[in-house]
Design a protein around this motif. Sequence first.
Motif, mmCIF file in Angstrom:
data_model
loop_
_atom_site.group_PDB
_atom_site.id
_atom_site.type_symbol
_atom_site.label_atom_id
_atom_site.label_comp_id
_atom_site.label_asym_id
_atom_site.label_seq_id
_atom_site.Cartn_x
_atom_site.Cartn_y
_atom_site.Cartn_z
ATOM 1 N N UNK A 1 -51.967 -18.786 -15.693
ATOM 2 C CA UNK A 1 -52.587 -19.800 -16.684
ATOM 3 C C UNK A 1 -51.804 -20.212 -18.063
ATOM 4 N N UNK A 2 -51.046 -19.081 -18.223
ATOM 5 C CA UNK A 2 -50.301 -19.499 -19.702
ATOM 6 C C UNK A 2 -49.256 -20.534 -19.692
ATOM 7 N N UNK B 1 -46.548 -21.843 -15.859
ATOM 8 C CA UNK B 1 -47.723 -22.361 -15.539
ATOM 9 C C UNK B 1 -48.148 -22.611 -14.209
ATOM 10 N N UNK B 2 -49.097 -22.349 -13.372
ATOM 11 C CA UNK B 2 -49.641 -22.708 -12.449
ATOM 12 C C UNK B 2 -48.832 -22.057 -11.183
ATOM 13 N N UNK B 3 -47.873 -21.171 -11.386
ATOM 14 C CA UNK B 3 -47.170 -20.347 -10.211
ATOM 15 C C UNK B 3 -47.964 -19.360 -9.624
ATOM 16 N N UNK C 1 -49.664 -9.202 -12.022
ATOM 17 C CA UNK C 1 -50.572 -10.042 -12.967
ATOM 18 C C UNK C 1 -49.913 -10.880 -13.436
ATOM 19 N N UNK C 2 -51.067 -11.720 -13.925
ATOM 20 C CA UNK C 2 -50.331 -12.979 -15.006
ATOM 21 C C UNK C 2 -50.067 -12.709 -16.085
ATOM 22 N N UNK C 3 -49.313 -13.277 -17.179
ATOM 23 C CA UNK C 3 -48.905 -12.899 -18.386
ATOM 24 C C UNK C 3 -50.074 -12.463 -19.143
ATOM 25 N N UNK C 4 -50.182 -11.221 -20.218
ATOM 26 C CA UNK C 4 -51.436 -11.216 -20.820
ATOM 27 C C UNK C 4 -51.662 -12.224 -21.966
ATOM 28 N N UNK D 1 -52.864 -25.625 -12.862
ATOM 29 C CA UNK D 1 -53.450 -24.385 -12.337
ATOM 30 C C UNK D 1 -53.972 -24.580 -11.008
ATOM 31 N N UNK D 2 -54.788 -25.853 -10.783
ATOM 32 C CA UNK D 2 -55.286 -26.318 -9.741
ATOM 33 C C UNK D 2 -54.462 -26.218 -8.455
ATOM 34 N N UNK D 3 -53.224 -26.669 -8.690
ATOM 35 C CA UNK D 3 -52.346 -26.952 -7.691
ATOM 36 C C UNK D 3 -51.853 -25.520 -7.245
ATOM 37 N N UNK D 4 -51.749 -24.581 -8.324
ATOM 38 C CA UNK D 4 -51.288 -23.203 -7.737
ATOM 39 C C UNK D 4 -52.445 -22.681 -6.805
ATOM 40 N N UNK D 5 -53.681 -22.842 -7.298
ATOM 41 C CA UNK D 5 -54.886 -22.366 -6.721
ATOM 42 C C UNK D 5 -54.892 -23.023 -5.259
ATOM 43 N N UNK D 6 -54.387 -24.432 -5.049
ATOM 44 C CA UNK D 6 -54.635 -24.980 -3.711
ATOM 45 C C UNK D 6 -53.409 -24.430 -2.836
ATOM 46 N N UNK D 7 -52.356 -24.140 -3.409
ATOM 47 C CA UNK D 7 -51.201 -23.373 -2.628
ATOM 48 C C UNK D 7 -51.565 -22.322 -2.203
#
Length: 263
Positions: A135-136, A141-143, A149-152, A247-253
Amino acid sequence: MLVFVRGAGDLATGIAVRLFRAGCAVSMTDIAQPTTVRRTVAFSEAVRLGETEVEGVRARCVPDAAAAEACMAEGLVAVLVDPGAEALPELGPDAVVDAIIAKRNLGTAIDMARAVIGVGPGFTAGVDCHAVVETRRGHNLGRVIWEGSAEPDTGVPGIIAGHGADRVLRAPAAGVFEPVRAIGDTVRAGDVVATVAGSPVPATIDGVLRGLLAPGVPVEPGMKAGDIDPRGVAAHCFSISDKARAVGGGVLEAVLALTGALG
């Protein structure tokens, strides 16, 4: 395919709209008095208003899992006041997405569904979820993250037109938030946009009010209460952000890959 989204703020709503338009049935959760700032693009507003619409997709607040199923059958997004995800076992979703954006895990577990996705910091792929979505703002972004984990969280808002922390409005005192301006209004630095216990909440920079807490929301000193967009385009206040779409695109993927829909 049924996707259960924990959270119904603006980022969660961007995710939900993307999933809905891809053909998923979507049920979401929030708290009884949401603290969403970007309310014009958040399905959390259904809790306050009964129903709401974002970019042509309608959402309705419902009391339980049975009502959620009926709502989704009508072609709407269902929103439950259910922060503990108590309705999840009855709904039996194919995928669970934690988009509360609390910067920590508030109870999501990898065994909740065959596809469990954590959004942002606070989750570890392979431990408490199957995948994490970054989300950063920036290159990633969106990966979709399949290990780790995601970046802090840095605690610093993303930069928009050269403004970061200074574009965020914060409560000056404890009390009840009472807006005197509306989302979409053009403001100048120093304009009073709301009050809390008699204390003014001034605009910090020139721009357009992109977000404000709803009337009557209890706040604590320093709590995020609004957001000013220095680009000054009122239409941006009423459409899903570039960040939420990415972010939505990453979640869908991730959902499609984990459920086998990508083959």
